[in-house]
Design a protein around this motif. Structure first.
Motif, PDB file in Angstrom:
ATOM      1  N   ALA A 127       0.838  -1.202   0.000  1.00 29.85           N
ATOM      2  CA  ALA A 127       0.000   0.000   0.000  1.00 29.85           C
ATOM      3  C   ALA A 127       0.871   1.249   0.000  1.00 29.85           C
ATOM      4  O   ALA A 127       1.908   1.292   0.660  1.00 29.85           O
ATOM      5  CB  ALA A 127      -0.916   0.006   1.219  1.00 29.85           C
ATOM      6  N   VAL A 128       0.428   2.272  -0.734  1.00 31.28           N
ATOM      7  CA  VAL A 128       1.166   3.534  -0.804  1.00 31.28           C
ATOM      8  C   VAL A 128       0.708   4.449   0.338  1.00 31.28           C
ATOM      9  O   VAL A 128      -0.484   4.670   0.524  1.00 31.28           O
ATOM     10  CB  VAL A 128       0.939   4.235  -2.157  1.00 31.28           C
ATOM     11  N   TYR A 129       1.676   4.963   1.098  1.00 31.14           N
ATOM     12  CA  TYR A 129       1.377   5.893   2.191  1.00 31.14           C
ATOM     13  C   TYR A 129       1.993   7.275   1.978  1.00 31.14           C
ATOM     14  O   TYR A 129       1.603   8.232   2.655  1.00 31.14           O
ATOM     15  CB  TYR A 129       1.895   5.330   3.522  1.00 31.14           C
ATOM     16  N   ALA A 130       2.951   7.392   1.087  1.00 26.79           N
ATOM     17  CA  ALA A 130       3.604   8.680   0.861  1.00 26.79           C
ATOM     18  C   ALA A 130       4.191   8.708  -0.535  1.00 26.79           C
ATOM     19  O   ALA A 130       4.657   7.694  -1.054  1.00 26.79           O
ATOM     20  CB  ALA A 130       4.699   8.910   1.899  1.00 26.79           C
ATOM     21  N   VAL A 131       4.169   9.899  -1.140  1.00 23.29           N
ATOM     22  CA  VAL A 131       4.648  10.083  -2.508  1.00 23.29           C
ATOM     23  C   VAL A 131       5.901  10.957  -2.488  1.00 23.29           C
ATOM     24  O   VAL A 131       5.900  12.040  -1.887  1.00 23.29           O
ATOM     25  CB  VAL A 131       3.565  10.759  -3.371  1.00 23.29           C
ATOM     26  N   PRO A 132       7.004  10.527  -3.144  1.00 24.18           N
ATOM     27  CA  PRO A 132       8.221  11.331  -3.193  1.00 24.18           C
ATOM     28  C   PRO A 132       8.101  12.435  -4.243  1.00 24.18           C
ATOM     29  O   PRO A 132       8.397  12.232  -5.416  1.00 24.18           O
ATOM     30  CB  PRO A 132       9.298  10.315  -3.571  1.00 24.18           C
ATOM     31  N   VAL A 133       7.672  13.622  -3.827  1.00 21.05           N
ATOM     32  CA  VAL A 133       7.361  14.675  -4.789  1.00 21.05           C
ATOM     33  C   VAL A 133       8.601  15.447  -5.235  1.00 21.05           C
ATOM     34  O   VAL A 133       8.567  16.155  -6.246  1.00 21.05           O
ATOM     35  CB  VAL A 133       6.317  15.657  -4.222  1.00 21.05           C
ATOM     36  N   LYS A 134       9.703  15.348  -4.493  1.00 20.43           N
ATOM     37  CA  LYS A 134      10.922  16.088  -4.841  1.00 20.43           C
ATOM     38  C   LYS A 134      12.112  15.291  -4.345  1.00 20.43           C
ATOM     39  O   LYS A 134      12.137  14.862  -3.191  1.00 20.43           O
ATOM     40  CB  LYS A 134      10.901  17.480  -4.200  1.00 20.43           C
ATOM     41  N   ALA A 135      13.106  15.073  -5.196  1.00 21.61           N
ATOM     42  CA  ALA A 135      14.254  14.237  -4.844  1.00 21.61           C
ATOM     43  C   ALA A 135      15.531  15.066  -4.819  1.00 21.61           C
ATOM     44  O   ALA A 135      15.589  16.179  -5.343  1.00 21.61           O
ATOM     45  CB  ALA A 135      14.395  13.083  -5.829  1.00 21.61           C
ATOM     46  N   ASP A 136      16.573  14.500  -4.202  1.00 18.69           N
ATOM     47  CA  ASP A 136      17.887  15.133  -4.139  1.00 18.69           C
ATOM     48  C   ASP A 136      18.972  14.070  -4.191  1.00 18.69           C
ATOM     49  O   ASP A 136      18.766  12.942  -3.715  1.00 18.69           O
ATOM     50  CB  ASP A 136      18.056  15.934  -2.851  1.00 18.69           C
ATOM     51  N   LEU A 137      20.110  14.436  -4.738  1.00 17.83           N
ATOM     52  CA  LEU A 137      21.309  13.596  -4.704  1.00 17.83           C
ATOM     53  C   LEU A 137      22.327  14.313  -3.830  1.00 17.83           C
ATOM     54  O   LEU A 137      22.796  15.403  -4.168  1.00 17.83           O
ATOM     55  CB  LEU A 137      21.858  13.392  -6.117  1.00 17.83           C
ATOM     56  N   LYS A 138      22.677  13.709  -2.689  1.00 19.83           N
ATOM     57  CA  LYS A 138      23.499  14.387  -1.692  1.00 19.83           C
ATOM     58  C   LYS A 138      24.992  14.141  -1.860  1.00 19.83           C
ATOM     59  O   LYS A 138      25.806  14.924  -1.373  1.00 19.83           O
ATOM     60  CB  LYS A 138      23.074  13.947  -0.286  1.00 19.83           C
ATOM     61  N   SER A 139      25.373  13.066  -2.503  1.00 16.11           N
ATOM     62  CA  SER A 139      26.789  12.676  -2.586  1.00 16.11           C
ATOM     63  C   SER A 139      27.496  13.367  -3.744  1.00 16.11           C
ATOM     64  O   SER A 139      27.944  12.727  -4.699  1.00 16.11           O
ATOM     65  CB  SER A 139      26.914  11.156  -2.720  1.00 16.11           C
ATOM     66  N   LEU A 140      27.580  14.686  -3.662  1.00 18.70           N
ATOM     67  CA  LEU A 140      28.227  15.469  -4.706  1.00 18.70           C
ATOM     68  C   LEU A 140      29.261  16.403  -4.086  1.00 18.70           C
ATOM     69  O   LEU A 140      29.030  16.966  -3.007  1.00 18.70           O
ATOM     70  CB  LEU A 140      27.203  16.300  -5.487  1.00 18.70           C
ATOM     71  N   ILE A 141      30.382  16.562  -4.753  1.00 21.51           N
ATOM     72  CA  ILE A 141      31.411  17.530  -4.358  1.00 21.51           C
ATOM     73  C   ILE A 141      31.445  18.614  -5.432  1.00 21.51           C
ATOM     74  O   ILE A 141      31.681  18.331  -6.605  1.00 21.51           O
ATOM     75  CB  ILE A 141      32.788  16.876  -4.212  1.00 21.51           C
TER      76      ILE A 141
END
Length: 404
Positions: A127-141
């Motif tokens: 069952a879906v309880y939450a939708v990822p509306v905005k993502a990020d990539l943190k492992s960047l230099i």
């Protein structure tokens, strides 16, 4: 008093009936409340999506409730039975918490187009309880391509780092992300997953080593970092001359123009496993208008609008491939690439109280405290909370995107 004549009575009756019919025929507006943490360009990007929705749904008004203290505000609202219809959930640990408490409602939203690990972390038992509306990539230099050589992934050498740890109620998170990156790159996916899930010790082994490595890497940048806002890390007087920054594009301390003209660019901080995060939205009430708005937020149309507004948002929807900003588009491409394993942010996967203690420990460490006692205290917090239970831990935290 003079009584109205029969014709006047008839006119009044007809007029009353006409007014009643007009009133009954007018569509009633419904209101959808949504609690969000965004401000500045991030909020303007979100509100562009809201305006597009309201144009297509004239009977529904969306009312954002903006707060910097989202965790505290949402906890208080849920505790007082005064929940917003929708809310941005500050972590997948929060998704688990509100779901197990019975506060989150199941959603009738199709998220099959979303990449892993984003998609599954918003579901439980299918069952879906939450939708990822905005993502990020943190492992960047990030580095200034006009004056700095590209750093090597893993150990970028002895540069002066731009570092700010101040972020209101969540101050300390930039250091927590960096420490998590070091655990992931140096100790691997399995150790990272055990630690983020509450099954590994803080005060010994790879986690302890990551704190020490972080201190050695950033060196003098720790001085004053707790009072320096993360978005101003490169512009403050005591940070002049810093050459490198760590983290997601949306959190970088330089102007968007410098990214667009190619002055600032990036390398991944690891050759094989990278840390990602997302803002999820969940539903707390039975408001049908909220279902309509959330279905729209999860749609490819809304996601395409969002990522091409200011704020450098990235979509986890694999169908969203066109970005006006080429750097932003390349970062989004990594979320679809089978060349990297993507691991969800460790701090965001933890119980919210453990995350808060993690952030405070980062601030104490930056202010000169020895790491040993801080890590022992974090072990104690984790043990006292008894987190996670085998059935409630967010999973899978790490996934490799499938080639399309």
């Amino acid at each position: 008093m003079r009584r109205p004549t029969a014709p006047l009575l008839r006119c009044a009756l007809v007029l009353g009936l006409l007014l009643a019919s007009v009133s009954c025929g007018r569509p009633e507006h419904s209101k959808v409340t949504i609690m969000v943490p965004w401000s500045g360009t991030e909020f303007r990007a979100f509100y562009a999506v809201v305006r597009d929705f309201e144009r297509a749904h004239p009977g529904i008004d969306v009312e954002p409730q903006v707060t910097r203290a989202l965790t505290q505000q949402l906890d208080a609202a849920v505790g007082a039975d005064a929940e917003p219809d929708l809310a941005v959930l500050p972590s997948v640990g929060a998704i688990t918490k509100y779901r197990t408490e019975g506060a989150l409602r199941k959603l009738d939203v199709d998220t099959r187009a979303y990449a892993e690990p984003f998609r599954t972390l918003g579901t439980h038992d299918g069952a879906v309880y939450a939708v990822p509306v905005k993502a990020d990539l943190k492992s960047l230099i990030w580095y200034d391509a006009r004056s700095t050589e590209p750093p090597s992934p893993g150990r970028p050498g002895r540069y002066r780092w731009c570092l700010g740890l101040e972020s209101g109620p969540t101050s300390g998170w930039p250091g927590a992300d960096w420490i998590a990156d070091l655990v992931l790159s140096d100790a691997g996916v399995d150790t990272y997953t055990d630690w983020a899930s509450g099954d590994a010790r803080w005060a010994e082994g790879p986690v302890r080593d990551a704190w020490t490595a972080w201190g050695h890497t950033v060196g003098a940048a720790l001085k004053g970092a707790t009072a320096r806002n993360f978005r101003q890390a490169a512009g403050s007087k005591d940070a002049r001359g810093c050459a490198l920054s760590h983290g997601s594009l949306s959190a970088m301390p330089f102007s968007s123009a410098r990214v667009r003209d190619g002055q600032y660019t990036y390398v991944p901080s690891s050759r094989d496993a990278l840390q990602v995060s997302a803002d999820f939205v969940g539903k707390f009430t039975g408001n049908e208008g909220a279902d309509t708005f959330l279905t729209y937020l999860a749609s490819t149309r809304a996601q395409r609008i969002w990522v091409n507004e200011p704020g450098f948002a990235v979509s986890a929807d694999r169908r969203v491939t066109q970005y006006d900003n080429a750097v932003q588009g390349r970062i989004a491409g990594i979320l679809r690439s089978p060349d990297f394993t993507l691991c969800f942010s460790a701090a965001d996967a933890m119980d919210p109280d453990v995350s808060a203690a993690f952030y405070r420990a980062v601030l104490d460490y930056a202010n000169g405290r020895e790491p040993g006692p801080l890590l022992v205290a974090l072990d104690r917090v984790q043990q006292q909370l008894g987190y996670p239970s085998p059935t409630s831990a967010p999973a899978p935290l790490c996934s490799t995107p499938e080639p399309r």
